[in-house]
Design a protein around this motif. Structure first.
Motif, PDB file in Angstrom:
ATOM      1  N   PHE A  85     -58.029   5.772   1.985  1.00 58.48           N
ATOM      2  CA  PHE A  85     -58.517   7.333   2.517  1.00 58.48           C
ATOM      3  C   PHE A  85     -59.933   7.377   2.352  1.00 58.48           C
ATOM      4  O   PHE A  85     -61.161   7.303   1.544  1.00 58.48           O
ATOM      5  N   GLU A 106     -50.928  11.086  -8.877  1.00 56.85           N
ATOM      6  CA  GLU A 106     -49.917  12.621  -8.404  1.00 56.85           C
ATOM      7  C   GLU A 106     -49.049  11.917  -8.867  1.00 56.85           C
ATOM      8  O   GLU A 106     -47.411  12.814  -8.989  1.00 56.85           O
ATOM      9  N   TYR A 151     -54.912   7.272  -7.462  1.00 56.28           N
ATOM     10  CA  TYR A 151     -54.690   8.192  -6.505  1.00 56.28           C
ATOM     11  C   TYR A 151     -53.201   8.338  -6.766  1.00 56.28           C
ATOM     12  O   TYR A 151     -52.747   9.810  -7.401  1.00 56.28           O
ATOM     13  N   ARG A 152     -52.033   6.973  -6.963  1.00 57.07           N
ATOM     14  CA  ARG A 152     -51.094   7.223  -6.992  1.00 57.07           C
ATOM     15  C   ARG A 152     -51.168   7.796  -8.589  1.00 57.07           C
ATOM     16  O   ARG A 152     -49.854   8.203  -8.925  1.00 57.07           O
ATOM     17  N   TYR A 185     -39.222  10.152  -3.063  1.00 59.13           N
ATOM     18  CA  TYR A 185     -40.290   9.362  -3.708  1.00 59.13           C
ATOM     19  C   TYR A 185     -40.863   9.070  -4.770  1.00 59.13           C
ATOM     20  O   TYR A 185     -41.203   8.098  -4.786  1.00 59.13           O
ATOM     21  N   ARG A 191     -39.766   5.303  -3.826  1.00 58.63           N
ATOM     22  CA  ARG A 191     -41.008   4.947  -2.647  1.00 58.63           C
ATOM     23  C   ARG A 191     -42.147   4.549  -4.574  1.00 58.63           C
ATOM     24  O   ARG A 191     -42.846   3.653  -4.219  1.00 58.63           O
ATOM     25  N   ARG A 220     -54.481  -0.438  -5.250  1.00 58.79           N
ATOM     26  CA  ARG A 220     -53.540   0.994  -4.567  1.00 58.79           C
ATOM     27  C   ARG A 220     -52.150   0.585  -5.018  1.00 58.79           C
ATOM     28  O   ARG A 220     -51.575   1.440  -5.700  1.00 58.79           O
TER      29      ARG A 220
END
Lengths: 284, 259
Positions: A111, A126, A122-123, A95, A98, A171
Motif C-alpha cells: 500500500f 484487520e 495491516y493484516r 475472509y 484467506r 506482510r
C-alpha cells in the motif's frame, strides 16, 4: 516460428491421490468474456508441499492463484482450500479462509500510502488485534525474518524491487499462514536478489512447513526450490544430495500450463527427462 | 452486426447503472455495520473538504462578483440597482453556490478518487486488500462517500457566503450601494425554500462526486493508460450528472409546489 500442434499432455495427472490436500482444484475452467483462460485444470497440493507453476505469459498462472484466494470464481469446477469449496462462499465467508493464506504479488502490491511497518501490521489490525506492543513485536519479527527490520519507517516508494518483494513476503507471513502463494516473486530482479527471495521461500517451506504455490517463468528459481533446502546453520540453501544430515527430500512438484490447460504435472526428474517437444523448448 | 453492437452497448449501460446502484447501496449500508474506518473518513474529509476549500471560496467570491457586475448593468436600466443583493443572494443560494461548488469539487476530487483507486487496482493493491481480509468497498468507498456527504454541504454554505461577499464588494464599489442596503435585501430575500433547495442539492451532488470517482476507479482496465482514461471519464461523467440531476431536482421541487 510455429509451435507444434497441441498433443495430449505427456503427464497431466493428479498427484498425491488419497492424501489430504490443503489446496485442490477439480476440473476448473474460467473465461474472461470470450477468452478461455483456464480449461479443465486439476491439481492437488499436500501439506508442506511446493507446487511450481510454469508457463508462458498469459497461460493462466496468476489467475490460478486468484482462484485459490477466492478473488475470482471459476465458471466450472471446484476450488477447495482445506477441503472447503470456495465457490458458494460470500466475500465475508472467504475472509477466515484467506487468513490461512498469504500471497506475494508480482510487484509486491504494497500500500503506497502506508509505511513498511504499517503495511506489515495491516493484516494484524484487520484481524482485530489491538495490543500495539504485540503488533510491533510480530512486525519486527517477520521483518527480521526477511532482513528488512532496518526499513521499518520507510515508504514503499523508497524501496528497491527486491526490498518491496521481501516486505511483501513479511506482510504475507505475519499471521503465520499455512499456505503461501507467490506470483512471480523474482520477476524483474537481479540474480542475487532473486536468490535471496528463493532462500526466503525455501526457509518458510523448510522451517515452518508452509505449503507453497510458486508461479514463475524462471526455471533456475524453480530448480533451486526443487533441488535445494534451507540450512539454518549456513543461513542459505544447500543441495538436497549433500544434505544428508536432514535426510529428507524437497517435496516439490511442477505443473506446466499451456493455453490455460494443465499440460504437464510431475516431479523435477520427470520434467527434465521429458521428450515432449513443447516442454523441451520451454526448458531450453 | 449493428444489432449486436447496439445490444452490447445497451447491456453495458444497464450493467453500469446496476453496478453503480449496487455500489451506492453497499457503501451506504457499510456505515451501519462493523468494521468502520473512521480514521479513513476523517482523512478523506481533510483531503476532499479542507483540500477543496481554497478553490471553492475563490470560485464563490468571483462568481458572486461577476454576477453582480452583469446584473448591475441590466438593473440600472430599470433603476432597480437596489435589488442587487436580492439577485446575488437568491442566485448563489439556489443554484450557483451548490452547482459550482459541486463542479469544482468534482473536478478536483472525482478525478483524484478515480486515479487513486484506479492506480491501486492496476498495481494489485485492491486484490492485496481483499487477500488481507479487507472489503475494498468498506475501506475505500464508504469513507469517501461519507466524507463528501459531510463536507460538500459545508463547502456550499461557504461558497454561498463568499459569493454574496463578492457581490457586496461589486455593489458597494461599482453600484455605490451601501453595505447595509445590500446585506439587508440579500438577507430578506432568502426564504426557507431557497435555503432548503440550496442545502439539499449538495447531498445528491456529494453522492455523484464520490461514487462516480470510485466507480470509474474500481472499473479501471488497461494499466496506467487506463488510469488516465478513468480519471478523465470520472470528471466528465460527474460534471454532466451534477447538471442533469440539478435540473431534474429543481423541476421536481417546482412540480411538487415546494417553491
Amino acid at each position: 516460428m510455429t509451435l507444434p500442434e497441441a498433443e495430449p499432455p505427456p503427464r497431466a495427472r493428479d498427484r498425491s491421490e488419497g492424501q489430504t490436500a490443503v489446496v485442490e482444484l477439480r476440473h476448473v475452467s474460467l473465461a474472461f468474456e470470450e477468452k478461455q483462460v483456464l480449461n479443465d485444470v486439476s491439481f492437488r497440493v499436500g501439506a508442506g508441499e511446493t507446487l511450481v507453476l510454469l508457463g508462458v505469459t498469459g497461460s493462466g498462472k496468476s489467475v490460478l492463484l486468484k482462484l485459490i484466494l477466492g478473488l475470482l470464481k471459476p465458471d466450472a469446477g471446484q476450488v477447495l482450500v482445506g477441503g472447503q469449496d470456495l465457490a458458494p462462499l460470500s466475500e465475508s465467508q472467504l475472509y477466515p479462509i484467506r487468513q490461512r493464506m498469504g500471497i506475494v504479488f508480482q510487484e509486491g502490491a504494497l500500500f503506497d500510502s502506508l509505511s513498511v511497518y504499517e503495511n506489515v501490521a495491516y493484516r494484524l489490525r484487520e484481524e482485530g488485534l489491538k495490543d500495539e506492543a504485540r503488533i510491533e513485536r510480530q512486525v519486527r519479527e517477520v521483518l527480521r525474518f526477511v532482513e528488512m527490520e532496518h526499513a521499518l519507517e520507510k515508504m514503499p516508494a523508497e524501496l528497491s524491487g527486491g526490498m518491496r518483494r521481501r516486505v511483501s513476503i513479511a506482510r504475507a507471513i505475519v499471521n503465520e499462514p499455512a499456505i503461501m502463494l507467490y506470483d512471480s516473486p523474482t520477476a524483474g530482479l537481479d540474480p542475487v536478489t532473486a536468490h535471496t527471495i528463493n532462500i526466503l521461500i525455501a526457509k518458510l517451506r523448510d522451517v515452518q512447513n508452509v505449503s507453497s504455490l510458486v508461479v514463475t517463468q524462471r526455471l533456475a528459481d524453480a530448480y533451486a526450490l526443487a533441488h535445494f533446502t534451507y540450512s539454518a546453520e549456513q543461513q542459505g540453501l544447500v543441495a538436497v544430495a549433500s544434505d544428508g544430515g536432514l535426510g529428507r527430500r524437497v517435496p516439490t512438484h511442477f505443473l506446466v500450463l499451456r493455453d490455460g490447460t494443465a499440460y504437464f504435472s510431475g516431479s523435477t526428474d520427470e520434467l527434465t527427462s521429458t521428450p515432449d517437444p513443447y516442454l523441451r523448448k520451454f526448458l531450453a | 452486426m449493428f444489432q449486436v453492437l447496439f445490444e452490447r452497448f445497451v447491456k453495458g449501460k444497464v450493467l453500469a447503472v446496476q453496478e453503480f446502484t449496487d455500489l451506492l447501496i453497499n457503501s451506504v449500508r457499510h456505515a451501519f455495520t462493523r468494521p468502520r474506518y473512521l480514521v479513513d473518513t476523517l482523512v478523506q474529509m481533510d483531503v476532499i473538504g479542507f483540500g477543496s476549500l481554497a478553490i471553492v471560496l475563490l470560485t464563490g467570491f468571483f462568481t458572486g462578483g461577476v454576477l453582480a457586475l452583469q446584473t448591475y448593468r441590466t438593473l440600472s436600466t430599470f433603476g432597480e440597482v437596489g435589488l442587487l443583493g436580492q439577485v446575488v443572494a437568491l442566485s448563489m443560494v439556489r443554484e450557483l453556490g451548490p452547482v459550482l461548488t459541486a463542479l469544482m469539487v468534482a473536478g478536483r476530487n472525482s478525478s483524484g478518487i478515480a486515479s487513486e483507486i484506479g492506480s491501486m487496482l492496476v498495481s494489485e493493491q485492491i486484490d492485496a486488500m481483499r487477500a488481507l481480509g479487507t472489503d475494498p468497498l468498506r475501506k475505500l468507498v464508504t469513507p469517501r462517500l461519507y466524507a463528501t456527504l459531510v463536507t460538500l454541504p459545508l463547502l456550499t454554505i461557504l461558497a454561498d457566503f463568499c459569493g454574496m461577499l463578492g457581490g457586496a464588494v461589486v455593489s458597494t464599489s461599482t453600484a455605490h450601494l451601501s453595505s447595509a442596503e445590500y446585506w439587508t435585501l440579500a438577507y430578506q430575500a432568502l426564504q426557507f425554500e431557497d435555503c432548503f433547495q440550496g442545502l439539499t442539492k449538495p447531498f445528491f451532488f456529494a453522492i455523484i462526486v464520490a461514487l462516480v470517482g470510485c466507480y470509474f476507479g474500481l472499473h479501471t482496465t488497461g494499466g496506467t493508460e487506463g488510469v488516465g482514461r478513468s480519471t478523465t471519464r470520472a470528471v466528465v461523467v460527474a460534471c454532466v450528472l451534477i447538471l442533469v440531476v440539478d435540473f431534474f431536482y429543481t423541476k421536481f421541487l417546482i412540480a411538487t409546489g415546494f417553491f
